[in-house]
Design a protein around this motif. Sequence first.
Motif, mmCIF file in Angstrom:
data_model
loop_
_atom_site.group_PDB
_atom_site.id
_atom_site.type_symbol
_atom_site.label_atom_id
_atom_site.label_comp_id
_atom_site.label_asym_id
_atom_site.label_seq_id
_atom_site.Cartn_x
_atom_site.Cartn_y
_atom_site.Cartn_z
ATOM 1 N N ASN A 54 0.793 -1.221 0.000
ATOM 2 C CA ASN A 54 0.000 0.000 0.000
ATOM 3 C C ASN A 54 0.832 1.280 0.000
ATOM 4 O O ASN A 54 0.337 2.345 -0.316
ATOM 5 N N ALA A 55 2.112 1.145 0.351
ATOM 6 C CA ALA A 55 2.918 2.347 0.541
ATOM 7 C C ALA A 55 3.035 3.175 -0.724
ATOM 8 O O ALA A 55 2.949 4.398 -0.671
ATOM 9 N N GLN A 56 3.217 2.503 -1.875
ATOM 10 C CA GLN A 56 3.450 3.251 -3.103
ATOM 11 C C GLN A 56 2.324 3.105 -4.113
ATOM 12 O O GLN A 56 2.430 3.565 -5.233
ATOM 13 N N ASN A 57 1.239 2.434 -3.760
ATOM 14 C CA ASN A 57 0.130 2.307 -4.681
ATOM 15 C C ASN A 57 -0.464 3.659 -5.032
ATOM 16 O O ASN A 57 -1.025 3.846 -6.110
ATOM 17 N N GLN A 58 -0.367 4.609 -4.135
ATOM 18 C CA GLN A 58 -1.015 5.896 -4.330
ATOM 19 C C GLN A 58 -0.126 6.909 -5.053
ATOM 20 O O GLN A 58 -0.573 7.975 -5.402
ATOM 21 N N GLU A 59 1.152 6.596 -5.275
ATOM 22 C CA GLU A 59 2.021 7.527 -5.971
ATOM 23 C C GLU A 59 2.731 6.827 -7.114
ATOM 24 O O GLU A 59 2.996 5.632 -7.077
ATOM 25 N N GLU A 60 3.025 7.579 -8.145
ATOM 26 C CA GLU A 60 3.610 6.995 -9.340
ATOM 27 C C GLU A 60 5.069 6.636 -9.109
ATOM 28 O O GLU A 60 5.842 7.429 -8.593
ATOM 29 N N LYS A 61 5.436 5.429 -9.537
ATOM 30 C CA LYS A 61 6.812 4.981 -9.374
ATOM 31 C C LYS A 61 7.687 5.550 -10.479
ATOM 32 O O LYS A 61 7.228 5.885 -11.565
ATOM 33 N N GLN A 62 8.959 5.633 -10.191
ATOM 34 C CA GLN A 62 9.909 6.221 -11.131
ATOM 35 C C GLN A 62 10.042 5.380 -12.391
ATOM 36 O O GLN A 62 10.109 4.152 -12.344
ATOM 37 N N TYR A 63 10.107 6.065 -13.550
ATOM 38 C CA TYR A 63 10.298 5.384 -14.828
ATOM 39 C C TYR A 63 11.017 6.329 -15.782
ATOM 40 O O TYR A 63 10.625 7.487 -15.934
ATOM 41 N N ASP A 64 12.081 5.853 -16.416
ATOM 42 C CA ASP A 64 12.860 6.655 -17.356
ATOM 43 C C ASP A 64 12.883 5.932 -18.699
ATOM 44 O O ASP A 64 13.573 4.919 -18.854
ATOM 45 N N LYS A 65 12.134 6.431 -19.662
ATOM 46 C CA LYS A 65 12.045 5.755 -20.963
ATOM 47 C C LYS A 65 13.391 5.723 -21.677
ATOM 48 O O LYS A 65 13.621 4.864 -22.538
ATOM 49 N N LEU A 108 -1.679 -5.332 -21.646
ATOM 50 C CA LEU A 108 -1.134 -4.159 -20.974
ATOM 51 C C LEU A 108 0.224 -4.508 -20.384
ATOM 52 O O LEU A 108 0.433 -5.613 -19.868
ATOM 53 N N GLU A 109 1.135 -3.543 -20.454
ATOM 54 C CA GLU A 109 2.467 -3.702 -19.860
ATOM 55 C C GLU A 109 2.720 -2.541 -18.912
ATOM 56 O O GLU A 109 2.689 -1.379 -19.320
ATOM 57 N N PHE A 110 2.966 -2.850 -17.638
ATOM 58 C CA PHE A 110 3.273 -1.841 -16.630
ATOM 59 C C PHE A 110 4.782 -1.840 -16.388
ATOM 60 O O PHE A 110 5.401 -2.894 -16.227
ATOM 61 N N VAL A 111 5.373 -0.633 -16.365
ATOM 62 C CA VAL A 111 6.833 -0.537 -16.258
ATOM 63 C C VAL A 111 7.230 0.426 -15.151
ATOM 64 O O VAL A 111 6.533 1.409 -14.865
ATOM 65 N N ALA A 112 8.382 0.152 -14.541
ATOM 66 C CA ALA A 112 8.959 1.031 -13.525
ATOM 67 C C ALA A 112 10.440 0.734 -13.441
ATOM 68 O O ALA A 112 10.891 -0.386 -13.714
ATOM 69 N N ALA A 144 -3.700 -3.390 -10.091
ATOM 70 C CA ALA A 144 -2.694 -4.253 -10.709
ATOM 71 C C ALA A 144 -1.439 -3.472 -11.069
ATOM 72 O O ALA A 144 -0.331 -4.011 -11.038
ATOM 73 N N SER A 145 -1.589 -2.199 -11.389
ATOM 74 C CA SER A 145 -0.430 -1.388 -11.789
ATOM 75 C C SER A 145 0.526 -1.127 -10.639
ATOM 76 O O SER A 145 1.720 -0.932 -10.847
ATOM 77 N N GLN A 146 0.025 -1.085 -9.416
ATOM 78 C CA GLN A 146 0.820 -0.773 -8.233
ATOM 79 C C GLN A 146 1.659 0.489 -8.434
ATOM 80 O O GLN A 146 2.835 0.558 -8.068
ATOM 81 N N GLY A 147 1.044 1.483 -9.029
ATOM 82 C CA GLY A 147 1.711 2.763 -9.192
ATOM 83 C C GLY A 147 2.597 2.883 -10.405
ATOM 84 O O GLY A 147 3.181 3.938 -10.659
ATOM 85 N N ARG A 148 2.733 1.797 -11.184
ATOM 86 C CA ARG A 148 3.579 1.844 -12.378
ATOM 87 C C ARG A 148 2.828 2.470 -13.555
ATOM 88 O O ARG A 148 1.615 2.344 -13.665
#
Length: 272
Positions: A54-65, A108-112, A144-148
């Motif tokens: 639950n800690a990071q579900n509410q905020e977007e996780k870091q991702y660098d394309k 769907l593909e979730f990335v972080a 399902a995304s868990q912030g990703r």
Amino acid sequence: MGNQVEKLTHLSYAEVPTADPNGLDPEEDCARIGVSYIFSNDDDDLEDHHETENAQNQEEKQYDKRNELECAVYYRDECVYEKSTKNVDMGTYSPENLSNKCKPGDLLEFVATGQYPHWAVYVGDFQVVHLHRAEIINNFLTDASQGRRGRVANDLYKFKALNPDVVVQNAMEQVGAKDRELSWRNSECFAAWCKFGRREFKVGGEIRIGKQPYRLKLQLSEKRSHVLEFQSLEDLIMEKRRNDQIGRAAVIQELANHLNCVEEISNEHNGD
């Protein structure tokens, strides 16, 4: 980064088996060697092993394309997968925005950064079915995304897709399967099987014989690439996902270290 790529392009591969995805000899001195090995075991449990649910579900996780590695997969001479900014929309969206772009049957593909990509099948009503922690579950896309960040991944694999209704049915029929009932080693193999129905995505779906018909072409720079060979699509996907998890810069450094080692062994042999 530039120095790492340059480091790869001035090595000798005289005693290393080479491979070209089109069955041709490599042009010039491109950094290509053929190997068949798996670096690590891919487990979707690792995706959020270091975080509380639950800690990071509410905020977007870091991702660098910029650190995403472009690659292509070949079965003999046929390209069966391609991740390239030239051919596929690589843009990602927040879970909320992504849910407005999906149709039932979409992949769907979730990335972080630093995590394995997590794949799911969109089944409608803002819900997905996916393999998570050794179980096929059905929950909301945002959960399902868990912030990703995520994207629709229908066009990455080049196989002929099943009818969307069949894709959804394939996914829903597996909900609740767990542990030894599972026929897939990760979320990507499960989602792709739902979409295309091909046995190659299942555990043991192909007989491993001496030949290595699959090639994973890693695009290190605009002009430089590196090819790995595999006996099965399942094995190749495991390595492709590991590369996605560690990122482009780490893959390039890893290859530089490996190829330096190969050159040193070759030089020692030639000096005897």
